[in-house]
Design a protein around this motif. Structure first.
Motif, PDB file in Angstrom:
ATOM      1  N   VAL A   1       0.809  -1.225   0.000  1.00 49.69           N
ATOM      2  CA  VAL A   1       0.000   0.000   0.000  1.00 49.69           C
ATOM      3  C   VAL A   1       0.838   1.269   0.000  1.00 49.69           C
ATOM      4  O   VAL A   1       0.285   2.370  -0.166  1.00 49.69           O
ATOM      5  N   MET A   2       2.151   1.157   0.185  1.00 47.95           N
ATOM      6  CA  MET A   2       2.964   2.362   0.323  1.00 47.95           C
ATOM      7  C   MET A   2       2.905   3.286  -0.893  1.00 47.95           C
ATOM      8  O   MET A   2       2.789   4.509  -0.732  1.00 47.95           O
TER       9      MET A   2
ATOM     10  N   VAL B   1       1.768 -10.939   1.573  1.00 52.46           N
ATOM     11  CA  VAL B   1       0.503 -11.567   1.191  1.00 52.46           C
ATOM     12  C   VAL B   1      -0.657 -10.956   1.982  1.00 52.46           C
ATOM     13  O   VAL B   1      -1.689 -10.560   1.422  1.00 52.46           O
ATOM     14  N   MET B   2      -0.473 -10.859   3.311  1.00 54.30           N
ATOM     15  CA  MET B   2      -1.517 -10.282   4.149  1.00 54.30           C
ATOM     16  C   MET B   2      -1.745  -8.816   3.807  1.00 54.30           C
ATOM     17  O   MET B   2      -2.893  -8.344   3.745  1.00 54.30           O
TER      18      MET B   2
ATOM     19  N   ALA C   1      -5.133  -4.637   1.671  1.00 56.12           N
ATOM     20  CA  ALA C   1      -5.180  -3.413   0.864  1.00 56.12           C
ATOM     21  C   ALA C   1      -6.516  -3.260   0.155  1.00 56.12           C
ATOM     22  O   ALA C   1      -6.900  -2.145  -0.238  1.00 56.12           O
ATOM     23  N   GLU C   2      -7.253  -4.372  -0.017  1.00 53.76           N
ATOM     24  CA  GLU C   2      -8.571  -4.304  -0.634  1.00 53.76           C
ATOM     25  C   GLU C   2      -9.544  -3.481   0.217  1.00 53.76           C
ATOM     26  O   GLU C   2     -10.556  -2.990  -0.280  1.00 53.76           O
ATOM     27  N   TYR C   3      -9.217  -3.320   1.505  1.00 50.47           N
ATOM     28  CA  TYR C   3     -10.079  -2.568   2.411  1.00 50.47           C
ATOM     29  C   TYR C   3      -9.572  -1.143   2.636  1.00 50.47           C
ATOM     30  O   TYR C   3     -10.070  -0.435   3.513  1.00 50.47           O
ATOM     31  N   GLY C   4      -8.588  -0.730   1.848  1.00 46.75           N
ATOM     32  CA  GLY C   4      -8.081   0.631   1.947  1.00 46.75           C
ATOM     33  C   GLY C   4      -6.612   0.678   2.316  1.00 46.75           C
ATOM     34  O   GLY C   4      -6.044  -0.293   2.827  1.00 46.75           O
ATOM     35  N   THR C   5      -5.988   1.817   2.072  1.00 51.91           N
ATOM     36  CA  THR C   5      -4.549   1.958   2.306  1.00 51.91           C
ATOM     37  C   THR C   5      -4.184   1.936   3.786  1.00 51.91           C
ATOM     38  O   THR C   5      -3.010   1.734   4.125  1.00 51.91           O
TER      39      THR C   5
END
Length: 409
Positions: free
Chosen positions: A25-26, A149-150, A155-159
């Motif tokens: 997410v960075m 992986v986690m 990241a699908e739920y936001g940064t």
């Protein structure tokens, strides 16, 4: 397995996961808070990564020395609590400067790998040290696999989601440690804290004075410098040489991390029984030279995928070296030694990416005198050969007789 050991392994795994968990997410997070392009975000990402490594380099000996004075338990628990709060701050950060401050604090709290290793040394019989250090290496390898992986899934739920998850994991482990962790530093091995020793240069100067330890520290540094070729250039190498997608690059790194965990956590006792610590170091160096040279010249992506987990078989080097060095210092210097090794690893993490990416660019750019994207692996093979030569010439190191009171310089 005793519960305190489980806590130590989880702590090391969290240190490793904490880096990989936020990597996916960075780029988006930096652009979100800074309003920049992807190129500018990459530059800021480099600054954040370097600041993290620099703090580990500077504070590894500090936390190791504090644990020699005040005990492993308070240093580990306080670091986990601060780590949890730090992730929460990063989760709500609205400026790039607050993210940078978070990475600085995060680098300090992640320097507890030295204290965790010192705890493991405290509870291990001399003949078990290398095998138990292998467990720490296995935990770090698992974190290296699980973290990205986690992080990608969250990241699908936001940064911000990976930061909240990391904060929760650190807090839960702190609570677990508060319940199960016993103190191993007694008055017999406790020693005063000294700022003169609690810095990378002071620590190395003190430890180098011990007979035979200086060459082993050099071997450890050369190995770390060579090993970091994987995280430094693997994604660029895979794309340039084989046209791999990000998913394939992630898969290959996961294969490497899983195999490294198997070697250090499962095969290490067998290797030690057959070869001993010194033999394991020599075997690991020899195997690494072959693996690096094979990767340097391989042109098949399929063959590279086969070689990637096999290269992890050289992972016996670090725990075997740690075992030899741990037995050569006094019981009251375990934190100091592990702090020095953390700083050496962090310094290699600062230096190696710059060197390896420069070599990769020089041999893969258009108009290069020789097109060889695998050139950094050749450099790593040379570093490993130098380290092997130093190790063989150093000979055997005499084990310490127990507590060694070392006056502050």
């Amino acid at each position: 397995m005793r519960l305190p050991v489980v806590f130590i392994l989880i702590s090391v795994m969290l240190d490793s996961m904490g880096i990989g968990l936020i990597i996916p997410v960075m780029p988006d997070l930096i652009r979100e808070v800074n309003g920049s392009t992807i190129a500018a975000a990459a530059l800021w990402g480099g600054v954040l990564s370097t600041s993290f490594a620099v703090m580990q380099f500077l504070f590894g000996p500090v936390l190791g020395g504090l644990s020699d004075r005040f005990g492993r338990r308070p240093v580990l628990l306080v670091s986990l609590i601060v780590m949890s709060l730090d992730y929460l701050v990063m989760a709500v950060a609205g400026t790039i400067w607050l993210l940078l401050a978070g990475r600085v604090v995060g680098g300090i709290t992640a320097a507890t790998q030295a204290t965790a290793a010192a705890y493991m040394a405290d509870i291990s019989a001399p003949e078990k040290k290398a095998a138990n250090f292998g467990l720490i290496g296995a935990a770090f390898g698992l974190g290296f696999v699980i973290g990205p992986v986690m992080g990608g899934l969250l990241a699908e739920y936001g940064t911000r989601a990976p930061f909240y998850a990391a904060a929760a994991l650190a807090a839960l482990n702190a609570a677990f440690g508060w319940i199960v962790l016993t103190e191993t530093v007694t008055d017999r091995i406790r020693r005063p804290f000294s700022w003169t020793r609690a810095n990378p240069l002071g620590t190395l100067r003190t430890l180098r004075a011990l007979p035979g330890l200086g060459p082993l520290l050099l071997v450890f540094f050369l190995y770390q410098l060579a090993f970091i070729v994987y995280p430094a250039i693997w994604s660029y190498f895979g794309q340039e040489r084989f046209g791999w997608s990000p998913a394939m690059i992630g898969l290959s790194l996961a294969l490497f991390g899983i195999m490294l965990a198997i070697v250090q956590g499962g095969l290490m006792p067998l290797v030690l029984r057959v070869l001993g610590e010194r033999g394991a170091v020599i075997y690991g160096h020899g195997f690494d030279v072959l693996a690096f040279l094979a990767l340097a010249f391989v042109t098949s992506g399929t063959l590279a995928l086969v070689l990637t987990p096999l290269a992890a078989l050289a992972g016996v080097i670090t725990p075997a070296l740690q075992g030899i060095m741990s037995k050569s210092v006094g019981d009251d210097q375990q934190g100091e030694l592990q702090g020095a090794l953390t700083s050496i690893s962090a310094f290699a993490m600062i230096l190696s990416p710059m060197v390896m990416t420069s070599v990769f660019a020089a041999f893969s750019r258009e108009g290069a005198p020789i097109y060889l994207p695998g050139a950094p692996f050749i450099l790593s093979a040379v570093l490993i050969l130098i380290g092997l030569s130093v190790f063989v010439r150093a000979g055997h190191v005499r084990p310490s007789s127990g507590v060694r009171s070392t006056p502050a310089p």
